[in-house]
Design a protein around this motif. Sequence first.
Motif, PDB file in Angstrom:
ATOM      1  N   ASP A  84       0.832  -1.170  -0.126  1.00 48.77           N
ATOM      2  CA  ASP A  84       0.061   0.040  -0.225  1.00 48.77           C
ATOM      3  C   ASP A  84       0.777   1.321  -0.096  1.00 48.77           C
ATOM      4  O   ASP A  84       0.775   2.294  -0.745  1.00 48.77           O
ATOM      5  CB  ASP A  84      -0.835   0.043   1.302  1.00 48.77           C
ATOM      6  CG  ASP A  84      -2.154  -0.942   1.108  1.00 48.77           C
ATOM      7  OD1 ASP A  84      -2.252  -1.382  -0.167  1.00 48.77           O
ATOM      8  OD2 ASP A  84      -2.541  -1.407   2.228  1.00 48.77           O
ATOM      9  N   LEU A  87       2.180   1.813  -3.483  1.00 46.94           N
ATOM     10  CA  LEU A  87       1.094   1.992  -4.340  1.00 46.94           C
ATOM     11  C   LEU A  87       0.817   3.690  -4.242  1.00 46.94           C
ATOM     12  O   LEU A  87       0.787   4.279  -5.208  1.00 46.94           O
ATOM     13  CB  LEU A  87      -0.112   1.304  -4.163  1.00 46.94           C
ATOM     14  CG  LEU A  87       0.116  -0.202  -4.940  1.00 46.94           C
ATOM     15  CD1 LEU A  87      -1.121  -1.123  -4.438  1.00 46.94           C
ATOM     16  CD2 LEU A  87       0.272  -0.122  -6.280  1.00 46.94           C
ATOM     17  N   PRO A  93       1.595  -1.402 -10.455  1.00 47.57           N
ATOM     18  CA  PRO A  93       1.916  -2.717  -9.957  1.00 47.57           C
ATOM     19  C   PRO A  93       2.552  -3.642 -10.726  1.00 47.57           C
ATOM     20  O   PRO A  93       3.433  -4.663 -10.213  1.00 47.57           O
ATOM     21  CB  PRO A  93       0.255  -3.155 -10.281  1.00 47.57           C
ATOM     22  CG  PRO A  93      -0.507  -2.126 -10.343  1.00 47.57           C
ATOM     23  CD  PRO A  93       0.346  -1.049 -10.968  1.00 47.57           C
ATOM     24  N   HIS A 110      -4.686  -9.443  -1.210  1.00 43.34           N
ATOM     25  CA  HIS A 110      -4.619  -8.085  -1.364  1.00 43.34           C
ATOM     26  C   HIS A 110      -3.901  -7.783  -2.719  1.00 43.34           C
ATOM     27  O   HIS A 110      -4.183  -6.821  -3.611  1.00 43.34           O
ATOM     28  CB  HIS A 110      -4.013  -7.403  -0.107  1.00 43.34           C
ATOM     29  CG  HIS A 110      -3.894  -5.843  -0.314  1.00 43.34           C
ATOM     30  ND1 HIS A 110      -5.062  -4.945  -0.067  1.00 43.34           N
ATOM     31  CD2 HIS A 110      -3.026  -4.890  -0.486  1.00 43.34           C
ATOM     32  CE1 HIS A 110      -4.977  -3.808  -0.128  1.00 43.34           C
ATOM     33  NE2 HIS A 110      -3.529  -3.685  -0.407  1.00 43.34           N
ATOM     34  N   GLU A 113      -6.082  -8.340  -5.689  1.00 42.76           N
ATOM     35  CA  GLU A 113      -6.697  -7.336  -5.915  1.00 42.76           C
ATOM     36  C   GLU A 113      -6.236  -5.988  -6.543  1.00 42.76           C
ATOM     37  O   GLU A 113      -6.619  -5.261  -7.292  1.00 42.76           O
ATOM     38  CB  GLU A 113      -7.549  -6.846  -4.596  1.00 42.76           C
ATOM     39  CG  GLU A 113      -8.220  -5.547  -4.437  1.00 42.76           C
ATOM     40  CD  GLU A 113      -8.845  -5.100  -3.226  1.00 42.76           C
ATOM     41  OE1 GLU A 113      -9.431  -4.112  -3.060  1.00 42.76           O
ATOM     42  OE2 GLU A 113      -8.631  -5.837  -2.286  1.00 42.76           O
ATOM     43  N   LYS A 114      -4.784  -5.820  -6.140  1.00 45.44           N
ATOM     44  CA  LYS A 114      -4.125  -4.594  -6.520  1.00 45.44           C
ATOM     45  C   LYS A 114      -3.520  -4.891  -7.884  1.00 45.44           C
ATOM     46  O   LYS A 114      -2.681  -4.120  -8.484  1.00 45.44           O
ATOM     47  CB  LYS A 114      -3.234  -4.242  -5.591  1.00 45.44           C
ATOM     48  CG  LYS A 114      -3.757  -3.827  -4.301  1.00 45.44           C
ATOM     49  CD  LYS A 114      -4.755  -2.483  -4.515  1.00 45.44           C
ATOM     50  CE  LYS A 114      -5.318  -1.900  -3.172  1.00 45.44           C
ATOM     51  NZ  LYS A 114      -6.195  -0.909  -3.342  1.00 45.44           N
TER      52      LYS A 114
END
Length: 429
Positions: A84, A87, A93, A110, A113-114
């Motif tokens: 996080d 990002l 990514p 997670h 998802e990212k």
Amino acid sequence: MNCYASIKDAAGFLSSSNYGRRFGDDAFMICDLSEAVLLLQQWMEFMPRIRPFYAMKAGPHPPLVKVLQLEGAGIDCASQKEIDTTLEMGTKPEDIIYSNPNKQISHLLHAKEKNITLTVYDGADELKKIHAHYPDARLLLRLHASGESRSGAMNDRFGANLPRARLLIKLSKELGMNTIGISFHVGSPCLDPSRYHQVIKEAREMFDFAATLGMKFEMLNIGGGFEGSLSSTDRFKQIAVSINQALDELFDENQFPKLRIISEPGRYFCDRTFTLLTNIIAKRENETNVDYTINDGVCGSYARVPFAGTEYDKFEVYPLRDDAASVRKRSRLYGPTCAGFDIVKGETFLPNLEIGDWLIWPECGSYTFAMATSFNSLWTDVFYNISTKENRGKLDRNSQQNIDFVCEDSVTTIKRIHCSTTLAFSGGI
């Protein structure tokens, strides 16, 4: 004001003001972002085939992450929080590797998802876990780095030996997983250039084995272990020569035209990028020495002190305002907590100093604030992001603009709640 003639000039200016700090005698860190950019340029000069992915565990400082990714580096993350953070700093990514061989399922989800697709494994259960929760991930198999290492515990814990690696490659194919290459880490710091050659040779064996199964590997991750201090520059260059020779011999560009080679340097980008300033908050003179207490200690930025004592891991310290004619006295430096073990230096020689004087600790970045605790609610929480004129003069205009862009948020504050750490920007100079 974010550009200073030198680190010492920055330390003098910032220590004379409490801007960004609650009190004027609070300890603080200086992050010279221009130093980090020069280190990245040095890397690309000596190892142009290898793209570095900054291992932010060594120093999870958002402005450093930001400037490195603006300059073309990738980022190595080991947890959801690190993902996080990078990002939030604008990292794409595809420029992130989730390089923890043992991942919490929620953190793996997670990453999915990212859309962070690149990760590693070194065991059958980890591979099956990824297959169950993130079957589309791109995978690197982490090899055990054979041979002696100063980070023996890392070698004992992580990596598959060659027989087990062959079984894992077969299992990956059976499960239909996308294993695309090999990863390894020789331990940090690596003082023997030949160690990389040996493990690169073993990685090539795994490339060849995978080819017999119809799998075409396309990535090699040579891990970390690189030093960044001024005193280690010659050793870094020697290691770079050894790595380049191994790559030319075992992964010739004509035979592997599409091979991507990456690395995960951490301390390399931290060591001399950060300078710590501590204040003397107490003094006690004894018959044989002087005891000083400073406002950071082994529960804070010196958490790696218990592992120090070798030629490659010592904290040097100097008075910020030093009288060269003053007689040095045998001294001890204690941290600010109530713990008896909070001893930063059991013996050093310093001029006669007083309460309120400042000490400057150069090359104090890697595994310092990253390992700090909140014990006694005492920690260094303010970072000043700067550049120095000498370094700036060595950079092109684009790099200067990247540093200026990051330095617009020139003060970074670490806020710890209990034992957790959150990072946020605040203020500006």
